[in-house]
Design a protein around this motif. Sequence first.
Motif: not given
Length: 466
Positions: A65, A93, A95, A99, A107-109, A111, A114, A117-118, A147
């Motif tokens: 990240e 993404g 799972n 987080g 929480n779809y890492f 994606s 993600h 949002r980041l 979300d």
Amino acid sequence: MVFVIAGERSGVGKTTVTLALLASLCRQGKRVQSFKVGPDYIDPMFHQYVTGLPCRNLDPVLTSESYIQECFAQHFQKADCAVVEGVMGLFDGINLNIGDTSQNIPNYFGSTAHIARLLNLPVILVMDCSRLSGSAAAIALGYSTLDPRINIAGLVLNRVGSSRHLELLKTSLEPLNLPILGVLQRENDITIPDRHLGLIPTDELPELDAVISKLADLGDSCFNWELLKEGRRQEAEGRSQQNTSISPNSDQNLPSKTRIAVARDRAFNFYYQDNLDLLQKLGAELVFWSPLNNQDLPPNIQGMYFGGGFPEMFAEELSKNTSVLTAIKSAILSGMPTIAECGGLMYLCDKVIDFTDTAYPMVGVLPTTAIMDQRLTLGYRQATTLGNSFLFDAETTVYGHEFHRSRLISHPEPALFHTSRVDTEEFTGNEGYNLLPNLHASYIHLHWGATPQIPQVFMESCLNWH
């Protein structure tokens, strides 16, 4: 101006919309930096063809990240505007159950959501409206509220059938107060040809300039540029993120002019630009050459890098270039440090058997044959070394990605990696060859952004070899 282009699912036209935006912005004289969510190689080729700047992959599974934030900030600083093309659907993404899960939000890492949002970036949602009218509102409402941390700045309605169809869509969407930022009619659909691993790369499309011109026309006429330019309010936030250098942390002053031959032509063109940048920052002189067209290796090289690509599509041409096959084999057997990923691994095998079951001799360093198969091998991999290797100590774990329709007719021995799925840790097999002390040959694609020790070890090995 900075946006993330997301889709409500795969195949809705994200790439067409992204390329149309990029082409129109470049026509307006803007310096545009593009990014691509995920591990893809081919979409970034099209981005770079349009903008003239290397596209940067944003993939927290392959990197981290913090690397994503640093990479975005560093390259956005140099541009007038930025466009981030998403991957699959907005929330698609893996799972990893990490987080903040306190809000009961999936929480779809990795994606698109993600990444948005980041980086705190607004999202333009592309919708395929070819089979929708009133139901478009339900889809848009779900995506905009699932979300609350995601800012849906507006919609692009793709494959709209008629003016009546558009009115029905607008009436349906009006209560949501989501701006319609673009409308693309069905007849505007511009097709880029594809094959077994996705779009055909730019080097194989002689008519691409005409396609890009049409996309620029589409971008000029189909987007609401006044509304898009209101997105500048997000720009200050995007530019204010930390601008940490993503250079490798090296405690050695490595000499310059370490010549590394990088195979780059129609057969081999899958490279992350960040990997090439890291080598150059460590003092490498990258010598791009063609195993298809050159009759010998570049002179005075100290290492070789074979990326992925489509050697199966050019197997006959590759096999006929016997002087290069011989030179590569001789160089590797003499100890020259060499990295070969996916298509590069196939090229180093004894033979490649293409989709017509025709066998073509290749370099012959790896004692196996690569055969094309209809089965697609796809996914993120956790890869742990089974012993000391050219680039890694034993029991080192790295994260990579597989994407190929070929397989080896025999299991590698000795194998390089024990591999498993990243999300489920399901064992996927022993992979890659650890046959020679100077050769890394694997189907696993690695991004070196969060593991700069990989190019450092490679460079040190090249310097020590003569």
